[in-house]
Design an enzyme around this catalytic site. Structure first.
Site, PDB file in Angstrom:
ATOM      1  N   GLU A 218       0.831  -1.209   0.000  1.00 50.53           N
ATOM      2  CA  GLU A 218       0.000   0.000   0.000  1.00 50.53           C
ATOM      3  C   GLU A 218       0.870   1.266   0.000  1.00 50.53           C
ATOM      4  OE1 GLU A 218      -3.660   2.225   2.415  1.00 50.53           O
ATOM      5  OE2 GLU A 218      -2.568   0.583   3.371  1.00 50.53           O
TER       6      GLU A 218
ATOM      7  N   LYS B 189      -2.813  -2.030  -2.830  1.00 52.19           N
ATOM      8  CA  LYS B 189      -3.857  -1.131  -2.333  1.00 52.19           C
ATOM      9  C   LYS B 189      -3.401   0.282  -2.649  1.00 52.19           C
ATOM     10  CE  LYS B 189      -6.579   0.190   1.717  1.00 52.19           C
ATOM     11  NZ  LYS B 189      -7.088  -0.216   3.052  1.00 52.19           N
TER      12      LYS B 189
END
Length: 295
Positions: free
Chosen positions: A176, A213
């Site tokens: 992420e 993400k």
């Protein structure tokens, strides 16, 4: 790696519920839920309250595998129980939802326009515990604030380095590298980030499976290229401070990407709501996010 769970994550309909607020983000999550700092006196009491909030969400009749693929948990939540079962076991056995563990220890101070992750000295031990608790995958967050090539390269180097360590333990890492939605150089930063992600992904061994993400991009469909790589199980989007309506609108313009929302998911939930009011609000939120994810 559990192949049945991997197939569900890759091919199933639904989105990921991000319920992993920890440390400094917990007081804000509780405030939005209607519990201010005067109602607890230390971290133990704070985490007890946030676990009750998460338990109410996860055990709600609205929280089902029909719309939700997985839930991201904070370490403290992994070690607690819901209805006499460890949280991951409750998710798997009672809900059919995959448990994912946040493994980072927060962000280092900003340098070169980015915040890399703080060191995770006990990562191997944490991953062993995650396997014992039947966790499917992990998540770890960095933040990009400016379009600084060296900074972004450092973020991606760190994400992939730790991701390979996690994959060796049989878990599916979610990388992420968040781009701050308020960055004055957001689109330029996204261009550098995608280049670095593709460069690293090209070097990943063919038997490794990972996820990304990412911040909802300025250009619609900008991360579609990542979806084409067989090593990428899924690309999911964070809400990043957008309201649920804003995040859903942006998400619906990015085919193949599904939500992994936190604040946008819990928006409108309150501790003073009756169970029926709570369930109805959560059901509405879940349906809207699901529809945007499947668009």
């Amino acid at each position: 790696m559990n192949e049945v769970q991997l197939k569900r994550m890759r091919e199933g309909n639904g989105f990921i519920a991000a319920l992993d607020q920890s440390g400094g983000s917990t007081p804000k999550a509780l405030r939005l839920y209607g519990i201010d700092e005067s109602q607890y006196h230390n971290d133990d009491e704070m985490f007890e309250l946030v676990h009750k909030m998460r338990t109410r969400i996860i055990t709600s009749k609205a929280f089902t595998s029909e719309h939700i693929l997985a839930a991201i948990l904070f370490e403290n939540t992994m070690d607690r129980k819901m209805e006499e079962k460890y949280t991951a076991d409750y998710l798997l056995e009672e809900k059919g939802i995959l448990p994912i563990l946040k493994v980072d220890k927060g962000l280092a101070p900003e340098e070169e326009g980015v915040q890399i992750m703080k060191p995770i000295p006990d990562l191997d031990h944490l991953l062993d515990r995650a396997n014992e608790r039947h966790i499917f995958g992990t998540k770890m967050r960095s933040v990009i604030k400016l379009a600084n090539e060296e900074g972004i390269r450092e973020v991606v180097d760190q994400q992939f380095g730790l991701g390979m360590q996690i994959a060796k333990k049989g878990l599916v890492p979610i990388l992420e590298p968040e781009v701050d939605i308020h960055s004055p150089e957001k689109e330029k930063a996204e261009k550098i980030l995608k280049r670095e992600l593709l460069r690293h992904l090209d070097k990943v061994p063919g038997d490794v499976r990972l996820m990304f993400k990412l911040t909802l991009p300025t250009k619609n469909g900008y991360y579609s290229e990542l979806l084409e790589d067989l090593k990428v199980v899924r690309v999911v989007a964070l809400s990043g401070g957008y309201t649920r309506a804003e995040a859903n609108a942006l998400l619906s313009r990015n085919p193949g990407v599904v939500a992994s929302f936190s604040r946008a998911l819990t928006q409108g939930l309150g501790c003073s709501q009756t169970q029926e009011e709570f369930d109805n609000m959560l059901a509405e939120s879940i349906r809207e996010i699901y529809d945007a994810s499947m668009a």
